[in-house]
Motif scaffolding. Sequence first.
Motif, PDB file in Angstrom:
ATOM      1  N   LEU A 192     -10.324   1.425  -0.649  1.00 55.65           N
ATOM      2  CA  LEU A 192     -10.863   2.856   0.123  1.00 55.65           C
ATOM      3  C   LEU A 192     -10.172   3.453   1.242  1.00 55.65           C
ATOM      4  O   LEU A 192     -10.198   4.090   1.708  1.00 55.65           O
ATOM      5  CB  LEU A 192     -12.225   3.117   0.798  1.00 55.65           C
ATOM      6  N   ARG A 193      -9.068   2.066   1.383  1.00 59.49           N
ATOM      7  CA  ARG A 193      -8.000   3.074   2.341  1.00 59.49           C
ATOM      8  C   ARG A 193      -7.050   3.056   1.754  1.00 59.49           C
ATOM      9  O   ARG A 193      -5.451   3.272   1.269  1.00 59.49           O
ATOM     10  CB  ARG A 193      -7.306   1.901   3.152  1.00 59.49           C
ATOM     11  N   GLU A 194      -6.735   4.941   1.337  1.00 57.35           N
ATOM     12  CA  GLU A 194      -5.852   5.696   0.929  1.00 57.35           C
ATOM     13  C   GLU A 194      -4.800   5.778   1.183  1.00 57.35           C
ATOM     14  O   GLU A 194      -3.694   6.200   0.181  1.00 57.35           O
ATOM     15  CB  GLU A 194      -6.380   7.438   1.064  1.00 57.35           C
ATOM     16  N   THR A 195      -4.024   5.177   2.699  1.00 53.57           N
ATOM     17  CA  THR A 195      -2.760   5.414   2.774  1.00 53.57           C
ATOM     18  C   THR A 195      -2.411   4.184   2.211  1.00 53.57           C
ATOM     19  O   THR A 195      -1.281   4.107   1.813  1.00 53.57           O
ATOM     20  CB  THR A 195      -2.529   5.304   4.387  1.00 53.57           C
ATOM     21  N   PHE A 196      -2.742   3.565   1.367  1.00 59.69           N
ATOM     22  CA  PHE A 196      -2.255   2.079   0.886  1.00 59.69           C
ATOM     23  C   PHE A 196      -1.775   2.370  -0.518  1.00 59.69           C
ATOM     24  O   PHE A 196      -0.966   1.733  -1.076  1.00 59.69           O
ATOM     25  CB  PHE A 196      -2.746   1.246   0.609  1.00 59.69           C
ATOM     26  N   TYR A 197      -2.975   3.344  -1.062  1.00 56.35           N
ATOM     27  CA  TYR A 197      -2.056   4.008  -3.171  1.00 56.35           C
ATOM     28  C   TYR A 197      -0.789   4.837  -2.333  1.00 56.35           C
ATOM     29  O   TYR A 197      -0.215   4.516  -3.017  1.00 56.35           O
ATOM     30  CB  TYR A 197      -3.410   5.116  -3.111  1.00 56.35           C
ATOM     31  N   ARG A 198      -1.432   5.500  -1.461  1.00 50.54           N
ATOM     32  CA  ARG A 198      -0.038   6.721  -1.521  1.00 50.54           C
ATOM     33  C   ARG A 198       0.774   5.645  -1.100  1.00 50.54           C
ATOM     34  O   ARG A 198       2.044   6.496  -1.145  1.00 50.54           O
ATOM     35  CB  ARG A 198      -0.375   7.822  -0.046  1.00 50.54           C
ATOM     36  N   TYR A 199       1.608   4.805  -0.090  1.00 45.62           N
ATOM     37  CA  TYR A 199       2.584   3.758   0.153  1.00 45.62           C
ATOM     38  C   TYR A 199       2.339   3.422  -1.088  1.00 45.62           C
ATOM     39  O   TYR A 199       4.097   3.892  -1.256  1.00 45.62           O
ATOM     40  CB  TYR A 199       2.231   3.245   0.737  1.00 45.62           C
ATOM     41  N   LEU A 200       1.741   3.185  -2.375  1.00 44.90           N
ATOM     42  CA  LEU A 200       2.082   2.378  -3.403  1.00 44.90           C
ATOM     43  C   LEU A 200       2.976   3.499  -4.878  1.00 44.90           C
ATOM     44  O   LEU A 200       3.667   3.108  -5.243  1.00 44.90           O
ATOM     45  CB  LEU A 200       1.339   1.687  -4.082  1.00 44.90           C
ATOM     46  N   MET A 201       2.532   4.589  -4.628  1.00 38.16           N
ATOM     47  CA  MET A 201       2.933   5.856  -5.292  1.00 38.16           C
ATOM     48  C   MET A 201       4.032   5.851  -4.719  1.00 38.16           C
ATOM     49  O   MET A 201       4.988   5.753  -5.662  1.00 38.16           O
ATOM     50  CB  MET A 201       1.619   6.593  -5.096  1.00 38.16           C
ATOM     51  N   LEU A 202       4.164   6.317  -3.646  1.00 45.29           N
ATOM     52  CA  LEU A 202       5.322   6.345  -2.684  1.00 45.29           C
ATOM     53  C   LEU A 202       6.820   5.164  -3.055  1.00 45.29           C
ATOM     54  O   LEU A 202       7.468   5.548  -4.359  1.00 45.29           O
ATOM     55  CB  LEU A 202       5.441   6.584  -1.482  1.00 45.29           C
ATOM     56  N   ALA A 203       6.297   4.044  -3.088  1.00 43.96           N
ATOM     57  CA  ALA A 203       7.552   2.765  -3.098  1.00 43.96           C
ATOM     58  C   ALA A 203       7.855   2.991  -4.962  1.00 43.96           C
ATOM     59  O   ALA A 203       8.397   2.459  -5.808  1.00 43.96           O
ATOM     60  CB  ALA A 203       6.570   1.672  -2.746  1.00 43.96           C
ATOM     61  N   LEU A 204       6.350   2.712  -5.680  1.00 47.36           N
ATOM     62  CA  LEU A 204       6.893   3.425  -7.338  1.00 47.36           C
ATOM     63  C   LEU A 204       7.818   3.937  -8.115  1.00 47.36           C
ATOM     64  O   LEU A 204       8.423   3.682  -8.388  1.00 47.36           O
ATOM     65  CB  LEU A 204       5.450   2.473  -8.073  1.00 47.36           C
ATOM     66  N   TYR A 205       7.571   4.982  -7.198  1.00 49.36           N
ATOM     67  CA  TYR A 205       8.005   6.468  -7.223  1.00 49.36           C
ATOM     68  C   TYR A 205       9.745   6.093  -7.214  1.00 49.36           C
ATOM     69  O   TYR A 205      10.146   6.947  -7.685  1.00 49.36           O
ATOM     70  CB  TYR A 205       7.497   7.584  -6.944  1.00 49.36           C
ATOM     71  N   ARG A 206       9.427   5.642  -6.352  1.00 51.25           N
ATOM     72  CA  ARG A 206      11.754   5.751  -5.434  1.00 51.25           C
ATOM     73  C   ARG A 206      11.682   4.537  -6.588  1.00 51.25           C
ATOM     74  O   ARG A 206      13.134   4.650  -6.113  1.00 51.25           O
ATOM     75  CB  ARG A 206      11.524   5.559  -4.338  1.00 51.25           C
ATOM     76  N   SER A 207      10.910   3.657  -7.153  1.00 51.44           N
ATOM     77  CA  SER A 207      11.598   2.758  -7.359  1.00 51.44           C
ATOM     78  C   SER A 207      11.969   2.915  -9.427  1.00 51.44           C
ATOM     79  O   SER A 207      12.048   1.910 -10.497  1.00 51.44           O
ATOM     80  CB  SER A 207      10.435   1.346  -7.693  1.00 51.44           C
ATOM     81  N   GLU A 208      11.553   4.071  -9.590  1.00 53.74           N
ATOM     82  CA  GLU A 208      11.548   4.968 -10.858  1.00 53.74           C
ATOM     83  C   GLU A 208      10.602   4.176 -12.191  1.00 53.74           C
ATOM     84  O   GLU A 208      10.903   4.118 -12.955  1.00 53.74           O
ATOM     85  CB  GLU A 208      12.768   4.107 -11.106  1.00 53.74           C
ATOM     86  N   ARG A 209       9.561   4.140 -10.970  1.00 47.26           N
ATOM     87  CA  ARG A 209       8.305   3.725 -12.163  1.00 47.26           C
ATOM     88  C   ARG A 209       7.227   4.805 -12.090  1.00 47.26           C
ATOM     89  O   ARG A 209       6.110   4.663 -11.646  1.00 47.26           O
ATOM     90  CB  ARG A 209       7.818   2.007 -11.150  1.00 47.26           C
ATOM     91  N   GLN A 210       7.976   5.745 -12.714  1.00 50.09           N
ATOM     92  CA  GLN A 210       6.834   7.469 -12.012  1.00 50.09           C
ATOM     93  C   GLN A 210       5.655   7.010 -12.883  1.00 50.09           C
ATOM     94  O   GLN A 210       4.431   7.167 -11.982  1.00 50.09           O
ATOM     95  CB  GLN A 210       7.474   8.489 -12.923  1.00 50.09           C
ATOM     96  N   ALA A 211       5.517   6.881 -13.942  1.00 48.34           N
ATOM     97  CA  ALA A 211       4.113   6.365 -14.808  1.00 48.34           C
ATOM     98  C   ALA A 211       3.375   5.367 -14.290  1.00 48.34           C
ATOM     99  O   ALA A 211       1.881   5.694 -13.368  1.00 48.34           O
ATOM    100  CB  ALA A 211       4.459   5.549 -16.359  1.00 48.34           C
TER     101      ALA A 211
END
Length: 255
Positions: A192-211
């Motif tokens: 339920l800690r939303e910050t970790f979801y946001r950081y993971l989304m950002l890390a994946l997006y920057r790693s060219e893993r948009q989907a």
Amino acid sequence: MRYELLGLIRVIGPDDTSYITAHKAEVLLAALLARSGQVVTADQLINEIWGDRAPRRAHAALHVYVSQLRKFLRNSGGNGQSIVTRPLGYLLCVGPDELDSNDFQRLVDDGRELVRLERHEQALRCFESALALWRGPAFDDARDGPIVNTCATWLEETRLQCVELLIEQYLVLSRHREIVGQLYALISDHPLRETFYRYLMLALYRSERQAEALMVYRAASGRLSDELGLEPCRPLRDLHRAILTGDEAFSGRPS
């Protein structure tokens, strides 16, 4: 003498590391450590050790446990004077460098200052050193009463803030690929800690893993809706929208 409470409580003397095997004596030490440098009243300690099941001669029993703890500390290399009797209770004298939780807080504060100065590599190392002090849950199995529970909860929250700050430094330094696995584990532990979801989304997006980043958002949205009836917080929604539109501001690539 050094006291360590970021895990199973232990006392490190000049020659050896000691652990308390008697549970009630361990709870007593935990309560005194949680309020180190402050008087903890006898009634508070009795409540910490026995809760609502205190024996009829609880004050006499407490005195016995204090005597046992003083003997334990002497045998561990102390002088036996660190537990001071006061009119209302007891006080544990701890030096500024004798408690691992104080070291942890100092490192976190130093890291925050380094972030403010934009010295991100040094800040990252500071946060890593702070987290390396943890050997397990604070106070481990000595969390029987409100004093220790309150302190342990505060320490755990500060630890999670330190983890967030550490992850931020990895992202600022464009080391996003290194933290993807750690973030998946953090989400599993703190769903339920939303910050970790946001950081993971950002890390994946920057790693060219948009989907995959979009799938993380879907998982976060579903979890929050099912368990709390809430939608994701605005920073999470904004990042989701940015990924959908390919916003270069979030890509981490030079403009």
